[in-house]
Design an enzyme around this catalytic site. Structure first.
Site, PDB file in Angstrom:
ATOM      1  N   PHE A 186       0.858  -1.185   0.000  1.00 15.75           N
ATOM      2  CA  PHE A 186       0.000   0.000   0.000  1.00 15.75           C
ATOM      3  C   PHE A 186       0.892   1.231   0.000  1.00 15.75           C
ATOM      4  O   PHE A 186       1.654   1.470   0.945  1.00 15.75           O
ATOM      5  CB  PHE A 186      -0.905  -0.005   1.232  1.00 15.75           C
ATOM      6  CG  PHE A 186      -1.740   1.248   1.390  1.00 15.75           C
ATOM      7  CD1 PHE A 186      -2.827   1.480   0.571  1.00 15.75           C
ATOM      8  CD2 PHE A 186      -1.426   2.184   2.364  1.00 15.75           C
ATOM      9  CE1 PHE A 186      -3.599   2.632   0.706  1.00 15.75           C
ATOM     10  CE2 PHE A 186      -2.186   3.337   2.511  1.00 15.75           C
ATOM     11  CZ  PHE A 186      -3.272   3.552   1.677  1.00 15.75           C
TER      12      PHE A 186
ATOM     13  N   TRP B 172       0.312  -4.630   2.649  1.00 13.77           N
ATOM     14  CA  TRP B 172      -1.033  -4.730   2.084  1.00 13.77           C
ATOM     15  C   TRP B 172      -1.831  -5.783   2.849  1.00 13.77           C
ATOM     16  O   TRP B 172      -1.353  -6.888   3.091  1.00 13.77           O
ATOM     17  CB  TRP B 172      -0.982  -5.103   0.611  1.00 13.77           C
ATOM     18  CG  TRP B 172      -2.366  -5.183   0.012  1.00 13.77           C
ATOM     19  CD1 TRP B 172      -3.162  -6.284  -0.083  1.00 13.77           C
ATOM     20  CD2 TRP B 172      -3.119  -4.099  -0.511  1.00 13.77           C
ATOM     21  NE1 TRP B 172      -4.361  -5.960  -0.649  1.00 13.77           N
ATOM     22  CE2 TRP B 172      -4.368  -4.611  -0.929  1.00 13.77           C
ATOM     23  CE3 TRP B 172      -2.868  -2.744  -0.681  1.00 13.77           C
ATOM     24  CZ2 TRP B 172      -5.361  -3.818  -1.493  1.00 13.77           C
ATOM     25  CZ3 TRP B 172      -3.847  -1.942  -1.253  1.00 13.77           C
ATOM     26  CH2 TRP B 172      -5.070  -2.491  -1.655  1.00 13.77           C
TER      27      TRP B 172
ATOM     28  N   GLY C  44      -8.841  -7.846   2.795  1.00 14.09           N
ATOM     29  CA  GLY C  44      -9.939  -7.883   3.751  1.00 14.09           C
ATOM     30  C   GLY C  44     -11.119  -7.110   3.205  1.00 14.09           C
ATOM     31  O   GLY C  44     -11.312  -7.007   1.996  1.00 14.09           O
TER      32      GLY C  44
ATOM     33  N   ASP D  16     -11.939  11.470  11.602  1.00 16.36           N
ATOM     34  CA  ASP D  16     -12.750  11.103  10.436  1.00 16.36           C
ATOM     35  C   ASP D  16     -13.196   9.653  10.573  1.00 16.36           C
ATOM     36  O   ASP D  16     -12.833   8.785   9.766  1.00 16.36           O
ATOM     37  CB  ASP D  16     -11.947  11.301   9.147  1.00 16.36           C
ATOM     38  CG  ASP D  16     -12.804  11.099   7.888  1.00 16.36           C
ATOM     39  OD1 ASP D  16     -14.042  11.094   8.008  1.00 16.36           O
ATOM     40  OD2 ASP D  16     -12.217  10.943   6.801  1.00 16.36           O
TER      41      ASP D  16
END
Length: 262
Positions: free
Chosen positions: A31, A69, A72, A159
């Site tokens: 990622f 990474w 899921g 957030d």
């Protein structure tokens, strides 16, 4: 490494504003994120975010991070009241080590007036001129007293959307997207979830599962931060052109406001 990105097949990730990619090379997945919060290293060490593999600064001045990474699924709206979600949020709020790390990075306390100031940044003129919204803002400014300052401030994600929770195939729950992290009243975080996913009649059940301490300032702070988060959602949905959702949160805001003035 990222400066050899030609070796990686990069796939932009939806909803990441062009700043996040899945990198694939041979059988390896990584990622990639541009200019993520440097706080990610501490979160990775705590197991709250996926493992940080390396960080590198590019010639353009951007910082690129590579994280393990995790295959899921993202959580669904109905997952936001689950015990494991509540426990993860409480773990973050109660972590002295994360709070110390964030303060060492120069993060200052975020106070009620800072939330109001943030609301006005980039606010559409139509909303800035709305009589009800401005009446609520004036009420909120007048309601701020020493109780809003005499609280323990914690690490707040800023957030808490269901799309920011990742449940890996090995059944580990991660919280990602830390660009809005701040040191603030944890009720600012919690009420974001409550106004977004639950009817007011369900809020105390959530607090009970969290085991949140109820003190003399609790109820007025819940009302204040729930109104603040309604204002943020009104701003967001208006900018996205989602009129039905905008109206939904104007109605909720009006309900909470009228309750707080009675």
């Amino acid at each position: 490494m990222y400066d050899q990105q030609g070796d990686w097949e990069l796939h932009p990730l939806a909803g990441a504003s062009g700043d996040a990619y899945m990198g694939i090379k041979s059988d390896e997945k990584v990622f990639f994120k541009r200019n993520t919060s440097p706080f990610i290293a501490a979160l990775s060490a705590e197991g709250i975010a996926p493992k940080l593999m390396w960080t590198q600064r590019t010639f353009s001045g951007d910082t690129i991070t590579a994280q393990e990474w995790k295959d899921g699924r993202l959580l669904k709206k109905e997952d936001m009241g689950s015990p494991e979600v509540i426990e993860l949020i409480r773990q973050i709020h109660e972590s002295d080590s994360l709070l110390l790390m964030l303060k060492r990075m120069g993060e200052h306390n975020f106070y009620p007036l800072d939330f109001i100031e943030q609301y006005f940044v980039g606010l559409a003129p139509t909303l800035a001129e709305n009589h009800l919204l401005n009446e609520v803002i004036r009420h909120m400014e007048d309601a701020i007293d020493k109780d809003f300052y005499d609280v323990r401030r914690t690490v707040c994600h800023g957030d808490l959307n269901h799309n920011n929770f990742l449940k890996s195939h090995d059944d580990h729950l991660y919280l990602v997207d830390w660009e809005s992290v701040k040191v603030a009243d944890p009720l600012s975080d919690i009420t974001m979830i409550l106004v977004h996913y639950f009817a007011p009649s369900e809020w105390m059940d959530w607090f009970e599962l969290y085991n949140y301490p109820i003190n003399n300032s609790f109820y007025k702070r819940v009302r204040w931060y729930s109104m603040m988060n309604c204002l943020y959602l009104i701003k967001q949905y208006y900018l996205e052109g989602r009129q039905h959702k905008t109206n939904e949160y104007i109605i909720l805001l009006k309900t909470i406001y009228e309750d707080s003035t009675n």
